[in-house]
Scaffold this active site. Structure first.
Site, PDB file in Angstrom:
ATOM      1  N   LYS A  51       0.835  -1.204   0.000  1.00 47.95           N
ATOM      2  CA  LYS A  51       0.000   0.000   0.000  1.00 47.95           C
ATOM      3  C   LYS A  51       0.869   1.253   0.000  1.00 47.95           C
ATOM      4  O   LYS A  51       0.597   2.222  -0.715  1.00 47.95           O
ATOM      5  CB  LYS A  51      -0.933  -0.007   1.224  1.00 47.95           C
ATOM      6  N   GLN A  95      -4.270  -1.454   9.765  1.00 44.94           N
ATOM      7  CA  GLN A  95      -4.228  -2.770   9.113  1.00 44.94           C
ATOM      8  C   GLN A  95      -4.840  -3.844  10.024  1.00 44.94           C
ATOM      9  O   GLN A  95      -4.513  -3.953  11.189  1.00 44.94           O
ATOM     10  CB  GLN A  95      -2.778  -3.125   8.758  1.00 44.94           C
ATOM     11  N   ASP A 118     -11.064   2.718   4.627  1.00 44.70           N
ATOM     12  CA  ASP A 118     -11.387   1.287   4.660  1.00 44.70           C
ATOM     13  C   ASP A 118     -12.906   1.077   4.665  1.00 44.70           C
ATOM     14  O   ASP A 118     -13.377  -0.050   4.528  1.00 44.70           O
ATOM     15  CB  ASP A 118     -10.790   0.669   5.941  1.00 44.70           C
TER      16      ASP A 118
END
Ligand code: NAP
Length: 295
Positions: A51, A95, A118
């Site tokens: 990412k 994460q 997200d």
């Protein structure tokens, strides 16, 4: 059978993102993404690295925050609050999965919904459920939908069976595909570990999505001749023949199912690259919203 190449589609989307970033740069704005990693789970380390690299390649400002596995809940919350207040950061991602002592829900709720790239904050989940186009939507479902769109696979009127009901994949994908309009209007069935006659349900699908987390669980008897198959699974299985000692496989037994399908995604190289591409899209979209710029 048509192989849906996620790498090619993701590269095309990345190019569009690069152009959007350049347009923002011309106005003196640099979209910023912060990725927080707690601990050293090898898969998470690899995802975060990927990412971070992609952000940099597309010209985004990228901040990678790596925290020791024993970092406390309150320290993580303080970092999230600092990022919420940081004007250089437009997207925040913590994460998953964090170490077991971390309450992930509390962390997600602490993220400013406008920076929740997200798409897991209840505000965004609610907006998606309400069909609000301003919702930030989780990247993997968004990537699955985009793969279908870019591959010319019609969802309107199609019966989609999704195996998996997680907040990260199955549920938001069901909401996306049943939304009115382009890339939606599907009839969606969501199956899970307590579903009876799973293979029978799967065989009714025009489009079958596997988001289970079990290597090659979906076998030939799950597939109707001519169905489209989207394999979300990423599983590490031991493989002594490989230099790493493992290989990555999906939730679908590709070898025995591919020939039966109209189109199928490979693993790796299917949904995976799309997830990262859509994270970049979400970050740029979040930045444009925060800067009050129409896309
Ligand atoms: P998850 O939270 O563990 O959810 C798995 C879902 O599959 C659950 O709803 C579970 O049912 C269901 N399930 C488990 N065993 C089953 C069985 N035997 N029959 C039917 N359903 C079963 O996993 P996730 O986060 O959604 O991820 C799913 C997979 O996608 C994993 O392999 C993950 O690594 C991968 N993934 C890939 C990407 C990508 O970028 N490609 C992104 C995210 C995740 P219950 O709800 O009843 O337990």
């Amino acid at each position: 059978m048509y192989l849906i190449d996620g790498k090619v589609v993701a590269e095309r989307i990345n190019e569009q993102t690069r152009q959007r970033v350049a347009r923002l740069n011309e106005r003196g704005i640099a979209p910023g993404l912060a990725v927080v990693l707690i601990g050293d789970n090898p898969a998470s380390v690899a995802y975060v690295r990927n990412k971070d690299r992609t952000s940099q390649k597309l010209g985004l400002f990228s901040r990678k925050i790596e925290l020791p596995g024993e970092t406390s809940q309150s320290d993580v919350l303080n970092i999230v609050r600092d990022l919420n207040a940081d004007p250089a950061i437009h997207g925040i991602l913590v994460q998953s999965p964090p170490p077991p002592h971390i309450n992930e829900t509390e962390i997600v709720i602490a993220i400013d919904p406008a920076k929740d790239v997200d798409g897991l904050h209840p505000m965004n989940v609610g907006k998606l459920a309400m069909g609000d186009p301003a919702a930030l939507v989780p990247c993997t479902p968004l990537g699955c939908q985009r793969l279908l769109l870019e591959s010319g696979i019609e969802t309107a009127g199609a019966h989609v069976v999704i195996i998996g009901r997680s907040m990260l994949v199955g549920k938001p994908l069901a909401l996306l595909l049943m939304r009115k309009g382009k890339g939606g209007d599907a009839t969606v069935t969501v199956a899970h570990s307590r579903s009876g006659n799973l293979a029978e349900i799967a065989r009714t699908a025009d489009i079958l999505v596997a988001a289970i987390g079990k290597p090659e669980y979906v076998r030939s008897e799950f597939i109707r001749e001519g169905a489209v198959v989207i394999d979300v699974g990423i599983n590490r299985v031991e493989d002594q023949a490989s230099a790493k000692g493992y290989r990555i496989t999906g939730d679908v037994a590709f070898e025995e199912t591919a020939a039966k399908t109209r189109a199928i995604t490979p693993v790796p190289g299917g949904v995976g690259p799309m997830t990262v591409a859509m994270l970049m899209v979400n970050t740029v979209t979040a930045c444009e919203h925060q800067a009050k710029i129409a896309a």
